[in-house]
Design an enzyme around this catalytic site. Structure first.
Site, mmCIF file in Angstrom:
data_model
loop_
_atom_site.group_PDB
_atom_site.id
_atom_site.type_symbol
_atom_site.label_atom_id
_atom_site.label_comp_id
_atom_site.label_asym_id
_atom_site.label_seq_id
_atom_site.Cartn_x
_atom_site.Cartn_y
_atom_site.Cartn_z
ATOM 1 N N GLU A 1 -0.256 -5.042 6.336
ATOM 2 C CA GLU A 1 1.081 -5.145 5.749
ATOM 3 C C GLU A 1 1.938 -6.152 6.509
ATOM 4 O O GLU A 1 2.663 -6.947 5.902
ATOM 5 C CB GLU A 1 1.750 -3.770 5.746
ATOM 6 N N THR B 1 0.846 -1.184 0.000
ATOM 7 C CA THR B 1 0.000 0.000 0.000
ATOM 8 C C THR B 1 0.887 1.242 0.000
ATOM 9 O O THR B 1 1.962 1.238 0.599
ATOM 10 C CB THR B 1 -0.895 0.016 1.252
ATOM 11 N N GLY C 1 2.590 4.670 7.139
ATOM 12 C CA GLY C 1 2.180 6.019 6.775
ATOM 13 C C GLY C 1 0.844 6.035 6.052
ATOM 14 O O GLY C 1 0.110 7.024 6.102
ATOM 15 N N GLY C 2 0.520 4.918 5.392
ATOM 16 C CA GLY C 2 -0.757 4.803 4.702
ATOM 17 C C GLY C 2 -1.839 4.134 5.530
ATOM 18 O O GLY C 2 -2.895 3.770 5.014
#
Length: 232
Positions: free
Chosen positions: A109, A31, A102-103
């Protein structure tokens, strides 16, 4: 480095990363802004070269982008392994310690990372640092009791900030949790911090990715550099 230059380096890293995905693979797709370029290139290869692989994504937005190119996307529990996962990183140091999230996709993840046989990160050169920590460390926290978790972090000097969107609303992850960003400046003892965070009640996961990557592709003005972790 301006945004146009940075995007060019991200695109170069994404295109280089796409070369590692082969026909028949089960591939983890991460991502973020660099991964968008990766998926664009995989979409091009799918449509122009007939590349056929199965994707497992770390966010709903990556899944939507990939499906738009006709890439088959399945749930992680529908596969028994992932051959290769490619994701971005917000920071990575000389010891290949990374900060991700950060996303706001750090939980998915890390699950994809954990279940992959091989992991590659794609970054532009601004993400390569001597010591991680300048980028605020994301921590995924359940909403119930989040205020108390934040107070614990404040007492430890972690300088926590609940992440808000542009409209001032709480950012929610795909699991409907909050993100608390820790403004630490630098992280000299990442393993100790990782243990402290994951053992804090209310914390679902943190964005420290330690000993979790095999190769890092760095977008560079002179062409992508491929860094391979020793022994991996």
């Amino acid at each position: 480095m301006d945004k146009q230059q940075q995007d060019a380096l991200k695109k170069a890293a994404g295109i280089e990363g796409a070369k590692f995905i082969e026909d028949g693979m089960i591939a983890g797709l991460g991502t973020g802004s660099t991964v968008r370029f990766l998926v664009d290139e995989l979409g091009r290869r799918t449509q122009e070269e007939g590349l056929k692989f199965t994707g497992v994504t770390t966010s709903r937005r990556t899944a939507e982008q990939a499906r738009g190119y006709g890439i088959e996307i399945v749930d992680i529990d529908d596969v028994d392994h992932i051959d290769l996962a490619i994701d971005g990183a917000d920071e990575v140091d000389k010891d290949f310690n990374g900060i991700k999230g950060g996303g706001a996709a750090l939980l998915w993840e890390k699950i994809v990372n954990e279940n992959s046989d091989y992991n590659i990160w794609i970054v532009d050169e601004s993400k390569v640092v001597d010591t991680i920590g300048a980028f605020p460390l994301p921590v995924e926290v359940i909403p119930y009791g989040a205020g108390h978790v934040i107070k614990r972090f404040e007492a430890k000097g972690y300088q926590p900030v609940l992440r808000l969107d542009a409209e001032g609303n709480d950012v929610r992850t795909d699991e409907n949790n909050y993100i608390v960003d820790l403004h630490l400046g630098r992280i000299d003892h990442p393993q100790e911090l990782a243990e402290d965070l994951i053992n804090t009640v209310g914390v679902v996961e943190h964005g420290l990715f330690l000993d979790r990557v095999n190769k890092v592709i760095v977008g560079n003005p002179n062409g992508p550099r491929v860094l391979t972790v020793s022994g991996k």
